[in-house]
Design a protein around this motif. Sequence first.
Motif, PDB file in Angstrom:
ATOM      1  N   ILE A 117       0.866  -1.191   0.000  1.00 30.30           N
ATOM      2  CA  ILE A 117       0.000   0.000   0.000  1.00 30.30           C
ATOM      3  C   ILE A 117       0.895   1.230   0.000  1.00 30.30           C
ATOM      4  CG2 ILE A 117      -1.852   1.246   1.187  1.00 30.30           C
ATOM      5  CD1 ILE A 117      -2.448  -1.316   2.757  1.00 30.30           C
ATOM      6  N   THR A 118       0.610   2.172  -0.911  1.00 28.36           N
ATOM      7  CA  THR A 118       1.360   3.426  -0.938  1.00 28.36           C
ATOM      8  C   THR A 118       0.372   4.584  -0.876  1.00 28.36           C
ATOM      9  OG1 THR A 118       3.107   2.436  -2.273  1.00 28.36           O
ATOM     10  CG2 THR A 118       2.984   4.841  -2.272  1.00 28.36           C
ATOM     11  N   LEU A 119       0.682   5.559  -0.038  1.00 28.12           N
ATOM     12  CA  LEU A 119      -0.150   6.757   0.061  1.00 28.12           C
ATOM     13  C   LEU A 119       0.655   7.946  -0.448  1.00 28.12           C
ATOM     14  CD1 LEU A 119      -2.837   7.520   2.365  1.00 28.12           C
ATOM     15  CD2 LEU A 119      -1.045   9.181   2.554  1.00 28.12           C
ATOM     16  N   VAL A 120       0.094   8.661  -1.411  1.00 28.94           N
ATOM     17  CA  VAL A 120       0.796   9.781  -2.038  1.00 28.94           C
ATOM     18  C   VAL A 120       0.160  11.088  -1.571  1.00 28.94           C
ATOM     19  CG1 VAL A 120       1.371  10.867  -4.248  1.00 28.94           C
ATOM     20  CG2 VAL A 120       1.276   8.357  -4.068  1.00 28.94           C
ATOM     21  N   GLU A 121       0.977  12.013  -1.075  1.00 28.21           N
ATOM     22  CA  GLU A 121       0.455  13.294  -0.585  1.00 28.21           C
ATOM     23  C   GLU A 121       1.375  14.424  -1.054  1.00 28.21           C
ATOM     24  OE1 GLU A 121      -2.239  14.718   1.242  1.00 28.21           O
ATOM     25  OE2 GLU A 121      -1.017  16.457   0.732  1.00 28.21           O
ATOM     26  N   ALA A 122       0.765  15.495  -1.584  1.00 27.12           N
ATOM     27  CA  ALA A 122       1.550  16.618  -2.111  1.00 27.12           C
ATOM     28  C   ALA A 122       2.165  17.473  -0.994  1.00 27.12           C
ATOM     29  CB  ALA A 122       0.679  17.484  -3.013  1.00 27.12           C
ATOM     30  N   ASN A 150       2.863  -0.594   9.989  1.00 19.68           N
ATOM     31  CA  ASN A 150       1.919  -1.378   9.197  1.00 19.68           C
ATOM     32  C   ASN A 150       2.356  -1.529   7.746  1.00 19.68           C
ATOM     33  OD1 ASN A 150       0.386  -1.640  11.453  1.00 19.68           O
ATOM     34  ND2 ASN A 150      -1.176  -0.152  10.862  1.00 19.68           N
ATOM     35  N   LYS A 151       3.556  -1.061   7.455  1.00 19.19           N
ATOM     36  CA  LYS A 151       4.149  -1.151   6.113  1.00 19.19           C
ATOM     37  C   LYS A 151       3.302  -0.455   5.044  1.00 19.19           C
ATOM     38  CE  LYS A 151       7.177  -5.029   6.913  1.00 19.19           C
ATOM     39  NZ  LYS A 151       6.652  -5.581   8.196  1.00 19.19           N
ATOM     40  N   ILE A 152       2.688   0.651   5.433  1.00 21.39           N
ATOM     41  CA  ILE A 152       2.041   1.511   4.436  1.00 21.39           C
ATOM     42  C   ILE A 152       3.069   2.573   4.098  1.00 21.39           C
ATOM     43  CG2 ILE A 152       0.153   3.127   3.962  1.00 21.39           C
ATOM     44  CD1 ILE A 152      -1.473   1.650   6.142  1.00 21.39           C
ATOM     45  N   GLU A 153       3.492   2.615   2.848  1.00 19.85           N
ATOM     46  CA  GLU A 153       4.506   3.590   2.485  1.00 19.85           C
ATOM     47  C   GLU A 153       3.843   4.945   2.260  1.00 19.85           C
ATOM     48  OE1 GLU A 153       8.342   4.174  -0.423  1.00 19.85           O
ATOM     49  OE2 GLU A 153       6.961   2.528  -0.846  1.00 19.85           O
ATOM     50  N   VAL A 154       4.363   5.981   2.922  1.00 18.07           N
ATOM     51  CA  VAL A 154       3.797   7.323   2.762  1.00 18.07           C
ATOM     52  C   VAL A 154       4.780   8.182   1.981  1.00 18.07           C
ATOM     53  CG1 VAL A 154       2.922   9.365   3.954  1.00 18.07           C
ATOM     54  CG2 VAL A 154       2.508   7.099   4.921  1.00 18.07           C
ATOM     55  N   LEU A 155       4.388   8.637   0.801  1.00 17.99           N
ATOM     56  CA  LEU A 155       5.231   9.512  -0.006  1.00 17.99           C
ATOM     57  C   LEU A 155       4.691  10.930   0.115  1.00 17.99           C
ATOM     58  CD1 LEU A 155       5.420   7.370  -3.284  1.00 17.99           C
ATOM     59  CD2 LEU A 155       7.053   7.391  -1.386  1.00 17.99           C
ATOM     60  N   THR A 156       5.337  11.761   0.952  1.00 25.81           N
ATOM     61  CA  THR A 156       4.880  13.144   1.077  1.00 25.81           C
ATOM     62  C   THR A 156       5.631  14.026   0.081  1.00 25.81           C
ATOM     63  OG1 THR A 156       6.443  13.418   2.863  1.00 25.81           O
ATOM     64  CG2 THR A 156       4.166  12.982   3.493  1.00 25.81           C
ATOM     65  N   LYS A 157       5.207  15.273  -0.043  1.00 25.97           N
ATOM     66  CA  LYS A 157       5.778  16.230  -1.011  1.00 25.97           C
ATOM     67  C   LYS A 157       5.864  15.599  -2.403  1.00 25.97           C
ATOM     68  CE  LYS A 157       8.707  18.377   2.485  1.00 25.97           C
ATOM     69  NZ  LYS A 157      10.052  18.292   3.015  1.00 25.97           N
ATOM     70  N   THR A 158       4.902  14.770  -2.713  1.00 26.45           N
ATOM     71  CA  THR A 158       4.906  14.059  -3.989  1.00 26.45           C
ATOM     72  C   THR A 158       3.655  14.436  -4.763  1.00 26.45           C
ATOM     73  OG1 THR A 158       6.117  12.256  -2.955  1.00 26.45           O
ATOM     74  CG2 THR A 158       4.990  11.748  -5.027  1.00 26.45           C
ATOM     75  N   MET A 159       3.863  14.917  -5.998  1.00 24.89           N
ATOM     76  CA  MET A 159       2.743  15.405  -6.797  1.00 24.89           C
ATOM     77  C   MET A 159       2.455  14.454  -7.938  1.00 24.89           C
ATOM     78  SD  MET A 159       1.962  18.796  -6.173  1.00 24.89           S
ATOM     79  CE  MET A 159       2.112  19.922  -7.536  1.00 24.89           C
TER      80      MET A 159
END
Length: 455
Positions: free
Chosen positions: A232-237, A260-269
């Motif tokens: 699971i990957t979560l993308v947030e700008a 929980n091994k959810i990858e969070v990619l912040t500052k990602t558009m």
Amino acid sequence: TVGAIGYGAYEIYGKRHPLEQKPFDPKKRTVVVLGSGWGAVSFLKSINTDDYNVMVVSPRNYFLFTPLLPSCTVGTIELRSIMEPIRFITQHKSRNVKFYESECTDIDPESKTISITDVSDIKGSVSNTTVPYDYLVMAIGADNQTFGMAGVREFACFLKEIWDAQKIRTRLMDCVESAGFAKQAPEEVDRLLHMVVVGGGPTGVEYAAELHDFLKDDLEVWYPELADKFRITLVEALPNVLPMFSSQLIQYTESTFKQNKIEVLTKTMVKEVADKEIKVMDANKNLVSIPYGLLVWATGNCPRPLARKLMARIKEAQTSPRGILVDDYMRVAGAPDVYAIGDCTFSKYAPTAQVATQQGLYLASVFENLARMEEGQNKKITPFEYSHQGSLAYIGSDKAIADLPFLNGNVSVGGVATYVFWRSVYISNMFSFRNRFLVVGDWMKSKVFGRDVSR
Ligand code: FAD
Ligand code: MG
Ligand code: MG
Ligand code: MG
Ligand code: MG
């Protein structure tokens, strides 16, 4: 719970047959309500139908309890448990409330009429008409924000309506079964089992959390050969998820997601959306391709076409492209006798059910006062004041977070106890006893038997 049972008895025995309700009275003013969501329903529950004829126009003939919609995408709760027919809600009224399952396509504030269209696939011989109003209450909610990006509507799933949750659930199981298909290439298995969520607000976070629980509790059990391949990957700008919560709870959420091994990619558009991958600009300004099996898009709201159309008609008064401008009395600027509440408005508050509910209640009290004033009573109409009751979000593994205003300060709590609190808050806020009963039943069912993995 005793109160809940008492209220349940009222719901069961206090209901009225439509024929026992008073009919429309031509001497009374007619209030037309657009929508059957949080704002509309809280208005409908408290408007006094002795004073007004009330008519509701909405493309869906039910209320939807949105806070539990993420749970429906994985089958923790069944869809029908969080739906309540509008006719059930208005059965307690003294006067019959007319309901048309249709979409309002235009509002003419000059002639005080609206145009409505039957939304059915099996229309009768009349499917378009106009309806006059004395007062109009717009509670039409908002559309999904796509930033005009090509491919989003075509390839991504939103999470706002019942059919969105249905589509997500079906597509998720389709991905899993196709990943398990004979001789599937390993990179294709990785793609199909990669679930990408765009948007780190409460909807995106709660969806990722529910998905994580489903993977851990059920899918890894039933699909052991795929167990180590789910991602699971979560993308947030923005620089972090859940900007409306305290920094302590943001950290708590991000560390729980990490565990929980959810990858969070912040500052990602997100820059491009295609059928099997998205292209993003990462924090270091590199363009990266992310292959996905399921893409859930939860980047917030934008005005619906009807709201845009009305705003264009009265554009001297409507100067914000982000939503309908209203004054402190929920009156639409530039359109006399038109009111707007909830997500369709441009307001200083967050677009939440909490705000829409309070505005709906407020507006019903304004209408009550107007009626009393017409009878010669001395009443004063005061501006709407929002009272924030706190923010709650589920973050997975039976944990929730809560920011609560408390004794002029603020408490931030997170963990399993908060989750128990979260459940009880939702259960006690759930609109009907029937829904409460169904949701508790679903929770017990998925505890005992596990979630259903059929498509
Ligand atoms: P809605 O509830 O969206 O209702 C809009 C209504 O208008 C619908 O019935 C729609 O069918 C109807 N409509 C649309 N177009 C037309 C038209 N042209 N003519 C007539 N009718 C029309 N908020 C919280 O406070 N707490 C939470 O935990 C929370 N969780 C959420 C979880 C999810 C997954 C989502 C999507 C939202 C959540 N929210 C939560 C936000 C909350 O649901 C919204 O703020 C709330 O629904 C706004 O109420 P509303 O009446 O303005 O709009
Ligand atoms: Mg509504
Ligand atoms: Mg709703
Ligand atoms: Mg219909
Ligand atoms: Mg398949």
